[in-house]
Design a protein around this motif. Sequence first.
Motif, mmCIF file in Angstrom:
data_model
loop_
_atom_site.group_PDB
_atom_site.id
_atom_site.type_symbol
_atom_site.label_atom_id
_atom_site.label_comp_id
_atom_site.label_asym_id
_atom_site.label_seq_id
_atom_site.Cartn_x
_atom_site.Cartn_y
_atom_site.Cartn_z
ATOM 1 N N THR A 1 0.839 -1.201 0.000
ATOM 2 C CA THR A 1 0.000 0.000 0.000
ATOM 3 C C THR A 1 0.872 1.248 0.000
ATOM 4 O OG1 THR A 1 -0.134 -0.072 2.412
ATOM 5 C CG2 THR A 1 -1.906 -1.135 1.178
ATOM 6 N N VAL A 2 0.353 2.320 -0.606
ATOM 7 C CA VAL A 2 1.074 3.582 -0.719
ATOM 8 C C VAL A 2 0.505 4.586 0.272
ATOM 9 C CG1 VAL A 2 1.693 5.490 -2.247
ATOM 10 C CG2 VAL A 2 1.574 3.155 -3.144
ATOM 11 N N GLU A 3 1.395 5.243 1.020
ATOM 12 C CA GLU A 3 0.984 6.256 1.987
ATOM 13 C C GLU A 3 1.802 7.513 1.743
ATOM 14 O OE1 GLU A 3 0.991 6.923 6.835
ATOM 15 O OE2 GLU A 3 0.971 4.888 6.006
ATOM 16 N N ASN A 4 1.092 8.631 1.478
ATOM 17 C CA ASN A 4 1.751 9.904 1.171
ATOM 18 C C ASN A 4 2.707 9.777 -0.014
ATOM 19 O OD1 ASN A 4 0.452 11.190 3.357
ATOM 20 N ND2 ASN A 4 2.066 10.528 4.774
ATOM 21 N N GLY A 5 2.285 8.969 -0.991
ATOM 22 C CA GLY A 5 3.069 8.809 -2.210
ATOM 23 C C GLY A 5 4.234 7.866 -2.098
ATOM 24 N N LYS A 6 4.418 7.216 -0.930
ATOM 25 C CA LYS A 6 5.531 6.306 -0.749
ATOM 26 C C LYS A 6 5.063 4.989 -0.151
ATOM 27 C CE LYS A 6 9.047 9.895 -0.040
ATOM 28 N NZ LYS A 6 10.100 10.402 0.893
ATOM 29 N N ARG A 7 5.824 3.936 -0.432
ATOM 30 C CA ARG A 7 5.572 2.635 0.201
ATOM 31 C C ARG A 7 6.508 2.496 1.390
ATOM 32 N NH1 ARG A 7 5.849 -2.319 -3.541
ATOM 33 N NH2 ARG A 7 7.680 -1.280 -4.407
ATOM 34 N N LYS A 8 5.940 2.530 2.580
ATOM 35 C CA LYS A 8 6.751 2.456 3.784
ATOM 36 C C LYS A 8 7.200 1.024 4.061
ATOM 37 C CE LYS A 8 5.008 6.515 6.232
ATOM 38 N NZ LYS A 8 4.436 7.019 7.517
ATOM 39 N N PRO A 9 8.342 0.872 4.733
ATOM 40 C CA PRO A 9 8.790 -0.472 5.102
ATOM 41 C C PRO A 9 7.805 -1.153 6.048
ATOM 42 C CG PRO A 9 10.580 1.108 5.288
ATOM 43 C CD PRO A 9 9.336 1.899 5.086
ATOM 44 N N LEU A 10 7.616 -2.435 5.843
ATOM 45 C CA LEU A 10 6.712 -3.229 6.654
ATOM 46 C C LEU A 10 7.469 -4.423 7.213
ATOM 47 C CD1 LEU A 10 3.703 -3.925 7.482
ATOM 48 C CD2 LEU A 10 3.593 -5.246 5.368
ATOM 49 N N ALA A 11 7.301 -4.695 8.520
ATOM 50 C CA ALA A 11 7.973 -5.832 9.140
ATOM 51 C C ALA A 11 7.237 -7.121 8.805
ATOM 52 C CB ALA A 11 8.057 -5.641 10.649
ATOM 53 N N VAL A 12 7.973 -8.106 8.256
ATOM 54 C CA VAL A 12 7.399 -9.390 7.864
ATOM 55 C C VAL A 12 8.135 -10.499 8.604
ATOM 56 C CG1 VAL A 12 6.932 -10.972 5.955
ATOM 57 C CG2 VAL A 12 6.815 -8.496 5.579
ATOM 58 N N THR A 13 7.389 -11.362 9.286
ATOM 59 C CA THR A 13 7.992 -12.459 10.038
ATOM 60 C C THR A 13 8.120 -13.701 9.164
ATOM 61 O OG1 THR A 13 7.052 -11.651 12.110
ATOM 62 C CG2 THR A 13 7.771 -13.950 12.066
ATOM 63 N N GLY A 14 9.254 -14.373 9.255
ATOM 64 C CA GLY A 14 9.452 -15.583 8.466
ATOM 65 C C GLY A 14 10.663 -16.362 8.928
ATOM 66 N N PRO A 15 10.893 -17.519 8.333
ATOM 67 C CA PRO A 15 12.011 -18.383 8.730
ATOM 68 C C PRO A 15 13.349 -17.840 8.256
ATOM 69 C CG PRO A 15 10.895 -19.308 6.835
ATOM 70 C CD PRO A 15 10.089 -18.110 7.249
ATOM 71 N N ASP A 16 14.351 -18.035 9.092
ATOM 72 C CA ASP A 16 15.703 -17.557 8.823
ATOM 73 C C ASP A 16 16.638 -18.701 9.216
ATOM 74 O OD1 ASP A 16 18.199 -16.294 8.865
ATOM 75 O OD2 ASP A 16 17.393 -14.421 9.655
ATOM 76 N N ALA A 17 17.196 -19.401 8.229
ATOM 77 C CA ALA A 17 17.976 -20.611 8.514
ATOM 78 C C ALA A 17 19.355 -20.550 7.867
ATOM 79 C CB ALA A 17 17.234 -21.853 8.014
ATOM 80 N N VAL A 18 20.335 -21.143 8.534
ATOM 81 C CA VAL A 18 21.690 -21.271 8.002
ATOM 82 C C VAL A 18 22.001 -22.755 7.833
ATOM 83 C CG1 VAL A 18 24.146 -20.889 8.412
ATOM 84 C CG2 VAL A 18 22.490 -19.124 9.034
ATOM 85 N N PHE A 19 22.390 -23.139 6.621
ATOM 86 C CA PHE A 19 22.770 -24.523 6.335
ATOM 87 C C PHE A 19 24.253 -24.593 5.996
ATOM 88 C CE2 PHE A 19 18.268 -25.235 5.920
ATOM 89 C CZ PHE A 19 18.098 -26.590 6.205
ATOM 90 N N LYS A 20 24.891 -25.659 6.461
ATOM 91 C CA LYS A 20 26.266 -25.972 6.088
ATOM 92 C C LYS A 20 26.325 -27.417 5.616
ATOM 93 C CE LYS A 20 28.612 -22.831 9.319
ATOM 94 N NZ LYS A 20 29.615 -22.749 10.416
ATOM 95 N N GLY A 21 27.254 -27.709 4.704
ATOM 96 C CA GLY A 21 27.380 -29.083 4.248
ATOM 97 C C GLY A 21 28.281 -29.193 3.043
ATOM 98 N N GLN A 22 28.047 -30.236 2.260
ATOM 99 C CA GLN A 22 28.798 -30.469 1.036
ATOM 100 C C GLN A 22 27.831 -30.648 -0.127
ATOM 101 O OE1 GLN A 22 31.930 -33.355 1.020
ATOM 102 N NE2 GLN A 22 32.511 -32.969 3.146
ATOM 103 N N LEU A 23 28.227 -30.128 -1.273
ATOM 104 C CA LEU A 23 27.439 -30.274 -2.480
ATOM 105 C C LEU A 23 28.304 -30.852 -3.588
ATOM 106 C CD1 LEU A 23 28.385 -27.881 -4.651
ATOM 107 C CD2 LEU A 23 27.057 -26.437 -3.106
#
Length: 241
Positions: free
Chosen positions: A184-206
Motif C-alpha cells: 500500500t502507498v501512503e503519502n506517495g511512498k511505500r513504507k517499510p513493513l515488518a514481515v515475520t518468516g524463517p531464517d535458517a543457516v545450512f552448512k554441508g557439502q554439495l
Amino acid sequence: MTFQLMRLQPDSIALAAWATRHGVLSPDGDYGYALHGLLSAAFGEQTPKPFRYLGNKQGLLAYTSESLETLRLHASLATPDVARALGLNELDTRPFPSEWKEGQALGFEVRVRPVIRAKDGRERDAFLHAVDAISAVEGGGIAQRAVIYGDWLAKQFAVDEAAKIIQAQMEGFRLTRVLRKASTVENGKRKPLAVTGPDAVFKGQLQVGNPDAFVRLLARGVGRHRAFGFGMLLLKPALSC
C-alpha cells in the motif's frame, strides 16, 4: 561470466545510526533492508548481490561481475554517511572461480529464507506449508523443520541440475522480522513493513551438476530475498568442512 568476491567492513555504529535515522532497522535488528539501501546508494545499477553480512568482525561479502576499479569509481561518489556506514574506504575484491567441473565436491554455507508462494500470492513458511499449518511443536519441532527446509534447499540446488546436496545440516534457525516495502502507498511512498518468516543457516557439502547452471546459481543466489542478505552461497574446499 566472470566473478569477483567483494568484501566490505561496515562500521557497526554508523550502520546502526544510518538505519535508525532512515527508519530501516527491523524490530529484530536485521540489517538486510538497510544494507540493501546503502549498497544501492553506493553502487546504483551495479549493486553487488547476493550478499551476506557476517557481523562486525567478518564484515560483508558479495558476488559481483564488476571490476574493482568500477566499484571504486561508483563508491567514490557516495555521500560521507553512506561511505562511513559501509566502510567504502576499505572496499576490496578478489577473482572468484567461474569454471567448475561436473561432479566436483565443495563445502558450502548459505543463509536462506525458506518460503514458497501461496496461491494468493503471499509468501508462506515452507515448513508450515508442508505440514498444513501445524505449529512447530505439534509438527515435530526443530528436527522436522530441518528435514523440510533441507528438502526445500535441495530443490533450489536442483534447478537446471546445477548441484545436488551430498550432506547438509541446519546450523541455525530462528523466526525473524525483516523489512520489506508495503504493497500500500501512503503519502506517495511505500513504507517499510515488518514481515515475520524463517531464517535458517545450512552448512554441508554439495556436488556440482551442470557447471554453467552452477555459475548461474552462484550469481542468482538461493531462494527469495536475495537482495536483502539471504541466498549467497559461500563455498570452500570440501575437505575443510
